[in-house]
Design an enzyme around this catalytic site. Structure first.
Site, PDB file in Angstrom:
ATOM      1  N   GLU A  22       0.825  -1.206   0.000  1.00 32.91           N
ATOM      2  CA  GLU A  22       0.000   0.000   0.000  1.00 32.91           C
ATOM      3  C   GLU A  22       0.862   1.260   0.000  1.00 32.91           C
ATOM      4  O   GLU A  22       0.424   2.308  -0.470  1.00 32.91           O
ATOM      5  CB  GLU A  22      -0.911   0.034   1.239  1.00 32.91           C
ATOM      6  CG  GLU A  22      -2.017  -0.989   1.208  1.00 32.91           C
ATOM      7  CD  GLU A  22      -2.902  -0.889   2.426  1.00 32.91           C
ATOM      8  OE1 GLU A  22      -4.101  -0.574   2.257  1.00 32.91           O
ATOM      9  OE2 GLU A  22      -2.402  -1.122   3.553  1.00 32.91           O
ATOM     10  N   TYR A  54     -15.510  26.795  -0.287  1.00 33.45           N
ATOM     11  CA  TYR A  54     -15.421  25.342  -0.339  1.00 33.45           C
ATOM     12  C   TYR A  54     -14.411  24.866  -1.369  1.00 33.45           C
ATOM     13  O   TYR A  54     -13.877  23.762  -1.237  1.00 33.45           O
ATOM     14  CB  TYR A  54     -16.783  24.672  -0.538  1.00 33.45           C
ATOM     15  CG  TYR A  54     -17.671  25.275  -1.582  1.00 33.45           C
ATOM     16  CD1 TYR A  54     -17.485  24.992  -2.916  1.00 33.45           C
ATOM     17  CD2 TYR A  54     -18.717  26.109  -1.214  1.00 33.45           C
ATOM     18  CE1 TYR A  54     -18.317  25.532  -3.879  1.00 33.45           C
ATOM     19  CE2 TYR A  54     -19.554  26.658  -2.164  1.00 33.45           C
ATOM     20  CZ  TYR A  54     -19.345  26.364  -3.497  1.00 33.45           C
ATOM     21  OH  TYR A  54     -20.158  26.911  -4.444  1.00 33.45           O
ATOM     22  N   GLU A  74      -7.561   7.087  10.834  1.00 33.05           N
ATOM     23  CA  GLU A  74      -7.714   7.860  12.055  1.00 33.05           C
ATOM     24  C   GLU A  74      -6.712   9.017  12.090  1.00 33.05           C
ATOM     25  O   GLU A  74      -7.060  10.130  12.484  1.00 33.05           O
ATOM     26  CB  GLU A  74      -7.523   6.959  13.287  1.00 33.05           C
ATOM     27  CG  GLU A  74      -8.628   5.942  13.484  1.00 33.05           C
ATOM     28  CD  GLU A  74      -8.452   4.642  12.691  1.00 33.05           C
ATOM     29  OE1 GLU A  74      -9.206   3.696  12.974  1.00 33.05           O
ATOM     30  OE2 GLU A  74      -7.581   4.569  11.799  1.00 33.05           O
ATOM     31  N   LYS A  99     -12.292   4.638   2.787  1.00 36.89           N
ATOM     32  CA  LYS A  99     -11.343   3.975   1.894  1.00 36.89           C
ATOM     33  C   LYS A  99     -12.104   2.868   1.158  1.00 36.89           C
ATOM     34  O   LYS A  99     -12.295   1.772   1.688  1.00 36.89           O
ATOM     35  CB  LYS A  99     -10.181   3.403   2.712  1.00 36.89           C
ATOM     36  CG  LYS A  99      -9.071   2.822   1.890  1.00 36.89           C
ATOM     37  CD  LYS A  99      -7.932   2.384   2.817  1.00 36.89           C
ATOM     38  CE  LYS A  99      -6.838   1.687   2.078  1.00 36.89           C
ATOM     39  NZ  LYS A  99      -5.804   1.180   3.005  1.00 36.89           N
TER      40      LYS A  99
END
Length: 118
Positions: A22, A54, A74, A99
């Protein structure tokens, strides 16, 4: 105040994950944001300089996650929330970081955090 500004489904391609493979590829993260913002002023003035930009928030989200390349969602959520509160003066936000494809039987996995006072 109960007003908010939303950004939903923002796609960010970055390195994310704990496994060696990854760390060698880009993967897609999906970001949903709800940010407290007093929309009465831009609602009355119709002036973009009174609004929470935005587009600028979206650019900052992308830059933050691409630069951070977190191992854990996290970590990405915590760093991103702190940066958005500091840079844009957002007093409260709800942030969801997903994800897709991380678990084959699930559409996506993710975390949701709320920071600050509404």
């Amino acid at each position: 105040m109960v007003d908010s500004v939303l950004i939903e489904g923002l796609e960010v391609e970055t390195v994310v994950g704990v496994y060696d493979w990854e760390r060698r590829i880009n993967q897609c993260l999906l970001v949903d944001l709800e940010m407290a913002w007093d929309n009465r002023v831009p609602g009355a003035s119709d002036d973009v300089s009174d609004a929470l930009d935005y587009a600028a928030v979206s650019e900052r989200v992308t830059a933050c996650l691409k630069g951070l390349q977190p191992k854990l969602l996290e970590r990405g959520a915590e760093v991103l929330a702190g940066e958005l509160q500091e840079v844009f003066g957002v007093t409260w936000l709800r942030l969801t970081l997903r994800k897709p494809g991380a678990v084959p039987a699930a559409q996506a996995v993710g975390v949701r955090i709320e920071r600050g006072q509404r």
